[in-house]
Design a protein around this motif. Structure first.
Motif, mmCIF file in Angstrom:
data_model
loop_
_atom_site.group_PDB
_atom_site.id
_atom_site.type_symbol
_atom_site.label_atom_id
_atom_site.label_comp_id
_atom_site.label_asym_id
_atom_site.label_seq_id
_atom_site.Cartn_x
_atom_site.Cartn_y
_atom_site.Cartn_z
ATOM 1 N N GLU A 91 0.944 -1.313 0.029
ATOM 2 C CA GLU A 91 0.056 -0.040 0.019
ATOM 3 C C GLU A 91 1.004 1.137 0.101
ATOM 4 O O GLU A 91 0.420 2.167 -0.105
ATOM 5 C CB GLU A 91 -0.896 -0.208 1.329
ATOM 6 C CG GLU A 91 -2.109 -1.074 1.200
ATOM 7 C CD GLU A 91 -2.846 -1.274 2.311
ATOM 8 O OE1 GLU A 91 -3.655 -0.134 2.626
ATOM 9 O OE2 GLU A 91 -2.682 -1.928 3.268
ATOM 10 N N TRP A 92 2.235 1.214 0.430
ATOM 11 C CA TRP A 92 3.162 2.226 0.348
ATOM 12 C C TRP A 92 4.319 1.643 -0.201
ATOM 13 O O TRP A 92 4.579 0.472 0.001
ATOM 14 C CB TRP A 92 2.947 2.903 1.667
ATOM 15 C CG TRP A 92 3.085 2.172 2.800
ATOM 16 C CD1 TRP A 92 4.042 1.324 3.301
ATOM 17 C CD2 TRP A 92 1.843 1.738 3.464
ATOM 18 N NE1 TRP A 92 3.479 0.647 4.448
ATOM 19 C CE2 TRP A 92 2.308 0.904 4.493
ATOM 20 C CE3 TRP A 92 0.499 2.052 3.560
ATOM 21 C CZ2 TRP A 92 1.337 0.090 5.374
ATOM 22 C CZ3 TRP A 92 -0.368 1.366 4.240
ATOM 23 C CH2 TRP A 92 0.128 0.624 5.573
ATOM 24 N N PRO A 93 5.409 2.547 -0.653
ATOM 25 C CA PRO A 93 6.792 1.777 -1.011
ATOM 26 C C PRO A 93 7.668 1.518 0.124
ATOM 27 O O PRO A 93 7.276 1.934 1.326
ATOM 28 C CB PRO A 93 7.359 2.971 -1.633
ATOM 29 C CG PRO A 93 6.681 4.202 -1.241
ATOM 30 C CD PRO A 93 5.471 3.925 -0.937
ATOM 31 N N SER A 138 9.176 0.567 6.051
ATOM 32 C CA SER A 138 8.739 2.004 5.422
ATOM 33 C C SER A 138 9.089 2.845 6.474
ATOM 34 O O SER A 138 8.523 2.947 7.590
ATOM 35 C CB SER A 138 7.367 1.666 4.907
ATOM 36 O OG SER A 138 7.269 2.497 3.928
ATOM 37 N N GLU A 163 4.854 1.398 -4.492
ATOM 38 C CA GLU A 163 3.546 1.408 -3.914
ATOM 39 C C GLU A 163 2.496 0.756 -5.136
ATOM 40 O O GLU A 163 2.602 0.863 -6.194
ATOM 41 C CB GLU A 163 3.093 3.044 -3.831
ATOM 42 C CG GLU A 163 1.420 3.241 -3.496
ATOM 43 C CD GLU A 163 1.256 4.398 -3.458
ATOM 44 O OE1 GLU A 163 2.051 5.363 -3.039
ATOM 45 O OE2 GLU A 163 -0.013 4.816 -3.514
#
Lengths: 522, 70
Positions: free
Chosen positions: B7-9, B34, B62
């Protein structure tokens, strides 16, 4: 008995209005799992408290002065009470022309909002209708096209946003001005499965973009409560939506001229939960569970979250401490590492404005690694959204308390409160406090690059510098210089905030309340 | 089939499941580091692991698919 015939006619006309769009359309509406508009209203408000206004409005057909047909206005509204407090409430009747504005008679919607502004009471909108112009059938009816305006709605919408709580529920397919009426609110909820919000529905999308999409995929709860942020919360059904509206309003005053209502509680203000001592892991990279932490601090069963699935790195919730409503902002390390990204910033901005508008003291529970970094974050405009959130912090004037739970880094970390000399936010930190402009791990390479690269063994030299700086990382060293005013036992957080909230309300009671002048955008 | 996405890098710190494992909804399947935080990525639905698309130490953008569930 002089006027008995007229009373009989009055009752007869009310009966016609109660038939809504007729048996067949009402049945279809019920079959879709939806309540009719009057049932929605009386279910939401206190028993026997609904006082309808404009029940007689409708389109009548006469033959020889005899009423032969009556189509009631498709907006039902009036006054009611929620938990004994007055509200203005109204809803679209989907069974008459799909709730579209061309089925309205008179401007009952604007009337409802003006009434709320005059009486200084909340506005509840149960939205189940489409555009301001209704449908293109209007063109055939009036024999011309028209320049869109919608003066009625916008005349009151801005005043309402800075004066009285505005709550909206999306309870059907809601498009155009209906969608705007959901979005221009302090709190919106969408009913899962039956509520959809869009600027225009699937047929218009197909014609304009050549793309077929069903209404749920276009604007259902998954889109608007889990991604876009258009709706704050989703409700499992209509009754859940009503419950959320009731709970949301229970924390708010009737208008910005009043204070939020105190509620008695059996939860002791001096409660000290042992769990708080171990809730933050010692290992820096291990996240904690922020919602659990918040619940240890606020009164039992007083946690009400707004926008749980949008901007997830920021938790915004209403709660009570010693019975006093407070607005709580916290960072959630479980999402995006807790960093402030674009959606999180947008959510924070709106929440701070909400609290400031309605005189709710704000508690900021800080574990902020900084603004989100990386290509995607930059593309999403993180710094622009972020500074808007920080502007809201510096603009707001309600009492503010900061508890630094753990990290406070960078510009976003600095924005944990208003640092102007004109303010005195109450601030404490936990022993897990860890702060700075840049984190040591990444910051060492930036600051000592030349030395590190020149070293015989760059990697071990980098580690050496890091170890040296880490020894200086103790928050007690920061407290020595009074850069953090106090480090407290986490178990004392609730008792300390309970004393602060008493002060906060005493200050608010002696302040001039009312709209702040900055307005409030949705 | 359900795809579990980043959902995020971040960097894949740990893959907590193996091929063929059955997982329950909200079970931690991957730990993504993260912003120097080890954030658990949860299975959005129950299922059986049919593909593991990333390995430990790998950077992911992401939206990258981490794991597929049948």
């Amino acid at each position: 008995m002089v006027w008995q015939p007229e009373i009989d006619e009055l009752n007869e006309r009310k009966k016609l209005a109660y038939k809504l769009g007729g048996e067949e359309r009402v049945q279809k509406h019920l079959d879709n799992g939806k309540l009719t508009v009057r049932d929605r209203i009386v279910t939401l408000v206190d028993e026997n408290s609904f006082q309808e206004r404009g029940v007689l409005a409708g389109k009548a057909t006469y033959e020889d002065n005899e009423l032969i047909n009556f189509r009631p206005s498709n907006y039902v509204m009036g006054l009611g009470k929620i938990d004994g407090r007055r509200v203005s409430i109204g809803g679209d009747d989907f069974t008459v022309r799909g709730g579209a504005a061309d089925g309205a008679v008179g401007d009952k919607k604007t009337h409802q909002e003006r009434m709320a502004l005059e009486l200084r009471i909340p506005i509840v909108r149960l939205v189940d209708g489409t555009g301001g112009g209704g449908s293109v059938k209007t063109i055939e009816d009036i024999g011309r096209t028209y320049l869109p305006g919608g003066p009625g709605f916008w005349e009151t919408a801005n005043d309402a946003m800075e004066q009285v709580p505005v709550v909206a529920a999306a309870m059907g397919s809601v498009a155009g001005i209906g969608a705007a009426r959901v979005a221009v609110s302090h709190f919106s909820v969408i009913v899962k499965g039956t509520g959809q919000v869009f600027t225009a529905g699937p047929p218009v999308v197909e014609r304009g973009l050549g793309m077929w999409v069903n209404k749920e995929d276009l604007g259902g709860a998954e889109i608007h409560a889990h991604g876009s942020g258009v709706c704050d919360n989703e409700a499992t059904d209509e009754l859940d939506a009503f419950e959320q509206i009731r709970v949301f309003l229970s924390y708010l005053p009737s208008s910005s001229w009043e204070l939020p209502p105190h509620e008695s509680t059996d939860d002791s203000p001096t409660r000290r939960d042992e769990e708080l001592l171990s809730i933050i892991p010692r290992e820096r990279r291990q996240p904690h569970i922020i919602r659990k932490l918040i619940k240890h601090i606020i009164d039992h069963d007083s946690f009400f979250e707004i926008g749980k699935f949008f901007g997830r790195s920021v938790v915004t919730c209403l709660g009570r401490i010693d019975g006093f409503p407070v607005a709580i902002i916290a960072n959630d390390p479980m999402a995006v590492g807790g960093s402030l990204d674009t959606p999180g910033s947008e959510k924070m901005l709106k929440f701070i404005d909400l609290a400031d508008t309605f005189n709710l003291p704000i508690i900021n529970l800080v574990d902020q690694p900084g603004f989100m970094i990386g290509v995607e974050a930059e593309k999403a405009g993180v710094i622009k959204a972020g500074v808007r959130a920080l502007q809201a912090i510096y603009q707001c004037s309600v009492p503010w308390a900061t508890v630094v739970l753990r990290r406070a880094y960078g510009v976003a970390g600095a924005g944990h409160q208003n640092h102007s000399n004109s303010r005195w936010p109450y601030r404490i930190a936990w022993p897990s406090g860890d702060w700075g402009s840049l984190p040591i791990e990444g910051g060492v390479m930036a600051a000592y690059r030349r030395d590190i690269e020149a070293a015989d063994d760059p990697e071990s030299y980098r580690q050496e510098i890091e170890d040296k700086l880490n020894l200086l990382r103790s928050p007690f060293r920061t407290a020595e210089s009074f850069n953090i005013e106090d480090i407290v036992d986490p178990r004392d957080t609730r008792p300390l905030l309970a004393e602060w909230v008493q002060d906060a309300y005493r200050v608010l009671r002696s302040s001039t309340l009312g709209p702040k002048g900055r307005g409030m955008r949705a | 089939m359900t795809e579990v996405k980043a959902e995020w890098p971040g960097v894949v710190s740990e893959v907590k499941v193996s091929l063929g494992d059955s997982v329950t909804e909200d079970q931690e399947v991957v730990i993504l580091e993260s912003m120097k935080m080890l954030t658990p990525i949860l299975a959005p639905a129950a299922g059986t692991v049919s593909e593991i698309a990333v390995e430990q130490g790998q950077y992911v953008d992401e939206g990258t698919t981490l794991i597929k569930l049948d």
